[in-house]
Design a protein around this motif. Structure first.
Motif, PDB file in Angstrom:
ATOM      1  N   HIS A  61       7.509   6.337  -2.633  1.00  9.23           N
ATOM      2  CA  HIS A  61       6.668   7.154  -1.726  1.00  9.23           C
ATOM      3  C   HIS A  61       7.359   7.319  -0.377  1.00  9.23           C
ATOM      4  CE1 HIS A  61       3.206   7.814  -4.163  1.00  9.23           C
ATOM      5  NE2 HIS A  61       2.845   6.552  -4.265  1.00  9.23           N
ATOM      6  N   HIS A 116       7.809   1.366  -6.629  1.00 11.80           N
ATOM      7  CA  HIS A 116       6.999   2.582  -6.615  1.00 11.80           C
ATOM      8  C   HIS A 116       6.629   2.957  -5.169  1.00 11.80           C
ATOM      9  CE1 HIS A 116       3.643   5.306  -7.753  1.00 11.80           C
ATOM     10  NE2 HIS A 116       3.036   4.753  -6.720  1.00 11.80           N
ATOM     11  N   GLU A 117       6.210   1.976  -4.383  1.00 12.13           N
ATOM     12  CA  GLU A 117       5.849   2.253  -2.984  1.00 12.13           C
ATOM     13  C   GLU A 117       7.065   2.739  -2.191  1.00 12.13           C
ATOM     14  OE1 GLU A 117       2.869   2.484  -2.215  1.00 12.13           O
ATOM     15  OE2 GLU A 117       2.059   1.496  -3.988  1.00 12.13           O
ATOM     16  N   PHE A 175      -2.339   9.845  -2.636  1.00 10.54           N
ATOM     17  CA  PHE A 175      -1.217  10.738  -2.916  1.00 10.54           C
ATOM     18  C   PHE A 175      -1.579  11.670  -4.069  1.00 10.54           C
ATOM     19  CE2 PHE A 175       0.997   6.993  -1.075  1.00 10.54           C
ATOM     20  CZ  PHE A 175       1.486   7.640   0.035  1.00 10.54           C
ATOM     21  N   GLU A 213       2.738  10.794  -7.168  1.00  7.14           N
ATOM     22  CA  GLU A 213       2.713   9.567  -7.975  1.00  7.14           C
ATOM     23  C   GLU A 213       3.806   9.592  -9.029  1.00  7.14           C
ATOM     24  OE1 GLU A 213       1.229   6.933  -7.204  1.00  7.14           O
ATOM     25  OE2 GLU A 213       0.144   7.928  -5.594  1.00  7.14           O
TER      26      GLU A 213
HETATM   27 ZN    ZN Z   1       1.562   5.628  -5.518  1.00  8.79          ZN
END
Ligand code: ZN
Length: 345
Positions: free
Chosen positions: A226, A222-223, A272, A277
């Motif tokens: 980003h 997930h990071e 964010f 997200e």
């Molecule tokens: Zn996030």
């Protein structure tokens, strides 16, 4: 024949002289002063626009200027250049129009901030050199680190996770940027965040909360989402543009000077956006499946984090920052992860 009185500054003598204006024939204008009379084609003349009750100024080529009170006769005599000006005059008297234009300005401002800025940020972010992005990230890191302590995890544990993270991001377009580090953060608890430039921080508390490394890799995916989508940079650009605009609106352009300090602070405070997200989650689900990890692990760790931050509330809890302080409700994200996991079966 109608006449209008005026004052003539002929540009040669410093003394103004009284003058009378009249229309000898359509399209002609006569200036009659005490000793002389001139006639002009109105197309040679320039009349200042009508502004409320201010006096009008008629510029006469080679003969200076005539100042005179406004009069409807001027519209009859010099009708040709009035399109914009008549429109301005018409607007002036209409409060509804003023209100409507005020409303339009407000709507425009809202659209600018909600659609225009993100639109620009998406296009500008890829143009920012990696070194600059890294610098913004280092700045942010220095500020975050004020609240964090060095990791207390054994060095081998950290190295093992860094190795698995390197496998996870191998082959991604921005692979070269990534750095994973750990911090002890009792006040923040289990969490992780991505800074501009590819720096990802994970708290010891999150490592301890997880029961399997796949759960941590799910968070890291997930990071990475980003970072691949340049969310940190885009957020920083949007925030800094907002600051500059606000600075201009309130006349404090010097506010731009403190920009480099404000950007990372804002970035961390606001986190964010909801869209970012969701985008990062979607990226993570695809990536996890690509490397053979079920997105189910994302659902599991999200549930565990939510329960940790707000026991018994089944994921409605809002953590201090990062995952749980962001807008998409955690249950919706967990459901999306489960859907992604089952669609791969
Ligand atoms: Zn996030």
């Amino acid at each position: 024949m109608s006449e209008l009185p005026g004052t003539w500054f002929d540009g040669r003598s410093s003394r103004p002289q009284p003058v009378r204006l009249s229309q000898p024939a359509p399209g002609r204008l006569r200036l009659a002063a005490h000793a002389q009379t001139h006639e002009f084609d109105v197309r040679q003349l320039e009349l200042s626009p009508r502004l409320g009750r201010m006096e009008r100024i008629l510029t006469v080529p080679g003969q200076g200027q005539v100042h005179l009170d406004d009069s409807p006769l001027l519209d009859d005599w010099l009708p040709r250049r009035d399109r914009v000006e008549r429109w301005a005059h018409w607007l002036e008297g209409r409060r509804l129009v003023a209100l409507a234009s005020g409303l339009l300005t407000a709507v425009g401002a809202v659209l600018f901030f909600t659609i225009g800025l993100p639109w620009m940020a998406v296009r500008v972010a890829p143009l920012i050199p990696p070194a600059v992005e890294r610098q913004i990230g280092d700045h942010a890191l220095a500020i975050v680190d004020l609240q964090l302590r060095p990791s207390r995890l054994p060095a081998e544990r950290r190295a093992a996770l860094q190795d698995r993270f390197a496998e996870l991001v191998a082959g991604l377009p921005r692979e070269a940027d990534y750095r994973l580090d750990f911090r002890y953060a009792a006040a923040i608890g289990p969490n992780a965040f991505a800074l501009p430039g590819g720096q990802i921080l994970m708290t010891d508390q999150l490592v301890e909360l997880a029961e399997r490394d796949e759960e941590l890799l799910a968070v890291l995916a997930h990071e990475a989402g980003h970072h691949e989508h340049r969310h940190g940079l885009r957020g920083a650009l949007e925030d800094s543009a907002v600051l500059v605009v606000i600075g201009f609106m309130f006349g404090d352009v010097s506010g731009a000077g403190s920009l480099s300090v404000s950007v990372p602070t804002l970035l961390l405070q606001t986190g964010f956006s909801r869209d970012h997200e969701t985008e990062a989650d979607t990226f993570a689900f695809v990536r996890l499946r690509d490397v053979g990890i079920s997105p189910e692990h994302f659902a599991t760790i999200m549930e565990r984090m939510a329960d940790h931050h707000a026991p018994g509330r089944k994921g409605d809890g809002e953590g201090p920052m990062g995952y749980l302080s962001t807008h998409p409700p955690t249950p919706a994200r967990i459901a999306a992860a489960r859907a992604a996991a089952s669609s791969s079966d």
